[in-house]
Scaffold this motif. Sequence first.
Motif, PDB file in Angstrom:
ATOM      1  N   ASP A 730      33.629  34.893  35.200  1.00 17.03           N
ATOM      2  CA  ASP A 730      35.069  34.658  35.344  1.00 17.03           C
ATOM      3  C   ASP A 730      35.777  34.903  34.018  1.00 17.03           C
ATOM      4  N   GLN A 731      35.181  34.522  32.919  1.00 15.01           N
ATOM      5  CA  GLN A 731      35.793  34.726  31.606  1.00 15.01           C
ATOM      6  C   GLN A 731      35.740  36.197  31.193  1.00 15.01           C
ATOM      7  N   LEU A 732      34.702  36.964  31.663  1.00 12.97           N
ATOM      8  CA  LEU A 732      34.507  38.369  31.253  1.00 12.97           C
ATOM      9  C   LEU A 732      35.460  39.308  31.961  1.00 12.97           C
ATOM     10  N   MET A 733      35.800  39.041  33.214  1.00 11.07           N
ATOM     11  CA  MET A 733      36.541  40.020  34.016  1.00 11.07           C
ATOM     12  C   MET A 733      37.909  40.354  33.413  1.00 11.07           C
ATOM     13  N   PRO A 734      38.692  39.368  32.903  1.00 11.52           N
ATOM     14  CA  PRO A 734      39.986  39.733  32.285  1.00 11.52           C
ATOM     15  C   PRO A 734      39.793  40.687  31.095  1.00 11.52           C
ATOM     16  N   LEU A 735      38.762  40.404  30.298  1.00 12.25           N
ATOM     17  CA  LEU A 735      38.483  41.297  29.176  1.00 12.25           C
ATOM     18  C   LEU A 735      38.129  42.700  29.656  1.00 12.25           C
ATOM     19  N   LEU A 736      37.350  42.753  30.727  1.00 10.06           N
ATOM     20  CA  LEU A 736      36.901  44.046  31.251  1.00 10.06           C
ATOM     21  C   LEU A 736      38.074  44.851  31.798  1.00 10.06           C
ATOM     22  N   ASN A 737      39.039  44.144  32.414  1.00 13.57           N
ATOM     23  CA  ASN A 737      40.200  44.858  32.951  1.00 13.57           C
ATOM     24  C   ASN A 737      41.078  45.400  31.826  1.00 13.57           C
ATOM     25  N   PRO A 742      31.617  49.848  27.289  1.00 13.73           N
ATOM     26  CA  PRO A 742      30.294  49.918  27.909  1.00 13.73           C
ATOM     27  C   PRO A 742      29.547  48.597  27.865  1.00 13.73           C
ATOM     28  N   SER A 743      29.676  47.852  26.772  1.00 17.84           N
ATOM     29  CA  SER A 743      28.969  46.573  26.674  1.00 17.84           C
ATOM     30  C   SER A 743      29.499  45.579  27.697  1.00 17.84           C
ATOM     31  N   PHE A 744      30.828  45.593  27.946  1.00 15.37           N
ATOM     32  CA  PHE A 744      31.416  44.691  28.939  1.00 15.37           C
ATOM     33  C   PHE A 744      30.945  45.074  30.339  1.00 15.37           C
ATOM     34  N   LEU A 745      30.881  46.401  30.585  1.00 12.70           N
ATOM     35  CA  LEU A 745      30.428  46.863  31.900  1.00 12.70           C
ATOM     36  C   LEU A 745      28.986  46.457  32.143  1.00 12.70           C
ATOM     37  N   ALA A 746      28.139  46.613  31.086  1.00 14.65           N
ATOM     38  CA  ALA A 746      26.740  46.266  31.235  1.00 14.65           C
ATOM     39  C   ALA A 746      26.557  44.775  31.485  1.00 14.65           C
ATOM     40  N   LEU A 747      27.322  43.914  30.739  1.00 15.68           N
ATOM     41  CA  LEU A 747      27.197  42.471  30.920  1.00 15.68           C
ATOM     42  C   LEU A 747      27.695  42.045  32.289  1.00 15.68           C
ATOM     43  N   ALA A 748      28.799  42.677  32.769  1.00 17.72           N
ATOM     44  CA  ALA A 748      29.293  42.369  34.107  1.00 17.72           C
ATOM     45  C   ALA A 748      28.258  42.728  35.157  1.00 17.72           C
ATOM     46  N   GLY A 749      27.581  43.877  34.975  1.00 17.28           N
ATOM     47  CA  GLY A 749      26.545  44.259  35.923  1.00 17.28           C
ATOM     48  C   GLY A 749      25.395  43.281  35.928  1.00 17.28           C
ATOM     49  N   LYS A 750      24.962  42.825  34.737  1.00 18.01           N
ATOM     50  CA  LYS A 750      23.847  41.892  34.647  1.00 18.01           C
ATOM     51  C   LYS A 750      24.203  40.540  35.289  1.00 18.01           C
ATOM     52  N   LEU A 751      25.476  40.058  35.042  1.00 16.04           N
ATOM     53  CA  LEU A 751      25.877  38.762  35.613  1.00 16.04           C
ATOM     54  C   LEU A 751      25.934  38.841  37.134  1.00 16.04           C
ATOM     55  N   ASN A 752      26.501  39.918  37.664  1.00 17.74           N
ATOM     56  CA  ASN A 752      26.538  40.084  39.125  1.00 17.74           C
ATOM     57  C   ASN A 752      25.125  40.235  39.682  1.00 17.74           C
ATOM     58  N   TYR A 753      24.232  40.862  38.876  1.00 16.73           N
ATOM     59  CA  TYR A 753      22.836  41.029  39.308  1.00 16.73           C
ATOM     60  C   TYR A 753      22.191  39.649  39.453  1.00 16.73           C
ATOM     61  N   GLN A 754      22.448  38.736  38.463  1.00 14.52           N
ATOM     62  CA  GLN A 754      21.881  37.398  38.515  1.00 14.52           C
ATOM     63  C   GLN A 754      22.458  36.588  39.673  1.00 14.52           C
ATOM     64  N   LEU A 755      23.750  36.851  39.969  1.00 16.80           N
ATOM     65  CA  LEU A 755      24.411  36.129  41.059  1.00 16.80           C
ATOM     66  C   LEU A 755      24.183  36.806  42.407  1.00 16.80           C
ATOM     67  N   LYS A 756      23.398  37.911  42.398  1.00 19.76           N
ATOM     68  CA  LYS A 756      23.054  38.652  43.619  1.00 19.76           C
ATOM     69  C   LYS A 756      24.278  39.244  44.297  1.00 19.76           C
ATOM     70  N   ASN A 757      25.279  39.536  43.488  1.00 21.46           N
ATOM     71  CA  ASN A 757      26.432  40.285  43.991  1.00 21.46           C
ATOM     72  C   ASN A 757      26.089  41.772  43.833  1.00 21.46           C
ATOM     73  N   TRP A 758      25.318  42.280  44.763  1.00 23.83           N
ATOM     74  CA  TRP A 758      24.702  43.592  44.580  1.00 23.83           C
ATOM     75  C   TRP A 758      25.716  44.710  44.476  1.00 23.83           C
ATOM     76  N   ASN A 759      26.738  44.698  45.277  1.00 24.87           N
ATOM     77  CA  ASN A 759      27.721  45.786  45.231  1.00 24.87           C
ATOM     78  C   ASN A 759      28.422  45.840  43.878  1.00 24.87           C
TER      79      ASN A 759
END
Length: 843
Positions: A730-737, A742-759
């Motif tokens: 939740d804290q990362l998404m405003p920064l990402l927008n 690339p580092s923000f994109l990678a961290l967002a992917g890893k967090l969604n991966y851990q939360l099983k938000n596959w898409n």
Amino acid sequence: MIKPILIFLVFSFSLLHSQTVSVSTTKTDSDPLVSLDSNSKDPNSFWFMTEEDLNESTIETLSESNFWNRTWKRVPIPGSLYKNKADYAKKKTVFLAKWIEFPEEKNIQFSFRLGVINDRDRTYFNGEKIGSTGEWNSSDPQAYDKLRIYDIPSHLIHYGKKNLLLIQVKPYFGNSGGIEQDETILGPSDKIYSRFYKDEFIKLLFLTIYSTVGGYFLFLFIRRRKDRENLFFALFSFSFVIYNFLRNQLKYEFGFPFLEMKKMEYMVILLLIPFMYHFLRTLFEERSNFWGKILDGIQLSFFLYFAFTHNIESFSFLLTNFVQPTWIAYVVLIFIILYRNLKKKERSAIYITIGLTIVLIAAIIDTATNRNYWVFPRIMGYTFLVFNISLAIILANSFVKLNEEVEDLNKNLERKVEERTDALNESLLQLQILKEKQDGDYFLTSLLIQPLARIENQIPEIKIDTFVDQKKKFQFRGKDGEIGGDICIVGTIHLDSGSYTVFANGDAMGKSIQGAGGALVLGVVFQAVLSRAKSSYTKSRPPELWLKDLYVELQSVFVSFDGYMLSSVVLGMVSKNGFVYYINAEHPWSILYRDGVASFIETELSMRKLGFPKNDHYFQIKTFPLEAGDSLLIGSDGRDDIGLILDDSNNRSINEDETLILRFVERAEANLKNIVKEIESSGEITDDLSFLKIEYIPKEPRMSLPEFVRKEYIEIKTKSKQGKYTEALDQLMPLLNQFSHPSFLALAGKLNYQLKNWNEAIEHLKLASKENPMQEDYLYMTARALYKNGQIQEAVIWCERLFLRNKLYKQNTKLLLTLLDKTKNIDKKEFYLEFFNHEQSIG
């Protein structure tokens, strides 16, 4: 035929060697020379022999009245004393006796010629010693081949009465002894010595002739070294002269040690037959066969034995029982050579056969004489003249033939020159026609290669520079050209993942047309693959798989030539962000020029040339990120194959220092033209030379984040490590927008991966991988998320991408094989298993 020749030789040379005296008694008459030899028709001419030991006092008192008190037996002189060779076993010392009557001619000085006595003697006349030869009790031979001549003191002669000639003989050899050869004569001293010196100087005259012949053939060899037959005949002639001189009585006039003279005689005689064999073998251009080499080895062994030992008795035994039988084998080989050339109707073979046959008969007669089978003068020295005459006839024929050829050449020189000139002009015309056809083929091939070796780059951030110089230059119809196996190709493809500059630098195996054929094949296949890059299927391929498809297509074409066409190559593609995907198939290592320093980006061979069987097992895609201002240089092995100048004498050697090119690049600051100048200044370029330079010049600098954003990003990463995935996301998404880093994109992917938000995980990981393709973990996590989300086919593609780059990423390999099982893609699974197993075996 041999029998009449033998009779002729015996008759003629007996006349030449001695003046026969018709006296068969021991009484002197008006003839100045009286033979003391035994005559089988006259029993009174025989000598007497006793084996009793007679002391000095007994010898002095011997007279007609008490002579028969001793045991005497009649023996023929000269010749063998015993019919049974076993009687020689004890080397018995014997006395030989002969009664002689002198006429009343007191004013004449008489001498005895007593022939060749084996070995030492004491000669008495009417009880007084008139001469002796040799040290009586020595264990060494003294003079067993010396002809004895003793003067008779006048006061000892009983004129008109019988006089006793008594010779005490001590043999050296165990199988002979006594007066063995030559003749026994009584006569005036001047006649005896005159005849002796006349005979010996005649022999020396013949030896002088043979020395001259040997020197002439040696001179021919010196002037024309390839005619080795002249050398062998010169060596034979000199050996023959030395041997016969050592058999000449005049050798004793020089005071040489007897033992050394006999030793040299035995050594020299070993050389005669081998030198004659090799003379004929080389004369008729026959190859040395196995048996000839064996015989040469035997003669050499005996030669060395004779050289380092001093036992003359063993020399005689070995020569008689072992060496001379091997000469029969040499004679067989010689006549085989002559027979072959007689069948060819070689005139020189006819002359040599006649001369050699006569020499061979003489050699047999002399050998039998040496073995005491009969008493006969040595004739080898005379018959060798016949062989020299046969050679003279051969040389005369050669000179006449040469002279005729010269005369014919002089008469027809102008016509022959014109004919030869016409023939040369015709040959030159044919060569020019062939050369023009060849240059036409070169020109056509070079025209075909030119459109294939296009340099088309559409990405502004990537600057391309190439240099190609083929070693083979030609000219066709006024146009200069060059042809070789080096080629540089650059093109641009647009894939779904972005645009890429595709490049190739190849070096096909072979020179000129062969290398150009390989370059032509490489260019055709490469351009065909580029043309298909516009299809929807190709556009959807990620860069790793697209590069693999290009390689597989090139490899399948080259391998179809069964190893007759190979090519080293660097194939690659570079994106606008400077990330390079490439493969190196046994090409020289690529060079990175960064901040004024040149270095290799590879240190080991990973793949074999295109066309090498089972090369797929070695396939591996390498990656490298370029930084702003970097230059990547790829070149063929012509950059290393430099003929270096070693010293002032212009001696050259091929460069073996593979790091030399790095110094050239640094000095030239990666400028291709200057690099080539550096190479040329250091030596000679000995091969085709090509360079392909990729320079990365980004239009925009890399994104930099404000300080407060970096601090917030660190807080988010801390929460992620603490397992607060939802709060961190939740804290990362405003920064990402706000900042698509690339580092923000990678961290967002890893967090969604851990939360099983596959898409969401898939979406962000794909973007992160595109922005930072160096990170292999992004590829694996994307494949894993696709698998969890049920997108199996797409998951296989992402696993393949990582596998082609790193076969040892075990988690990815395991996942790839699992996915291939689920998709029942057995062929692809076996293909990748071979990859993996081969890599494991190397590791």
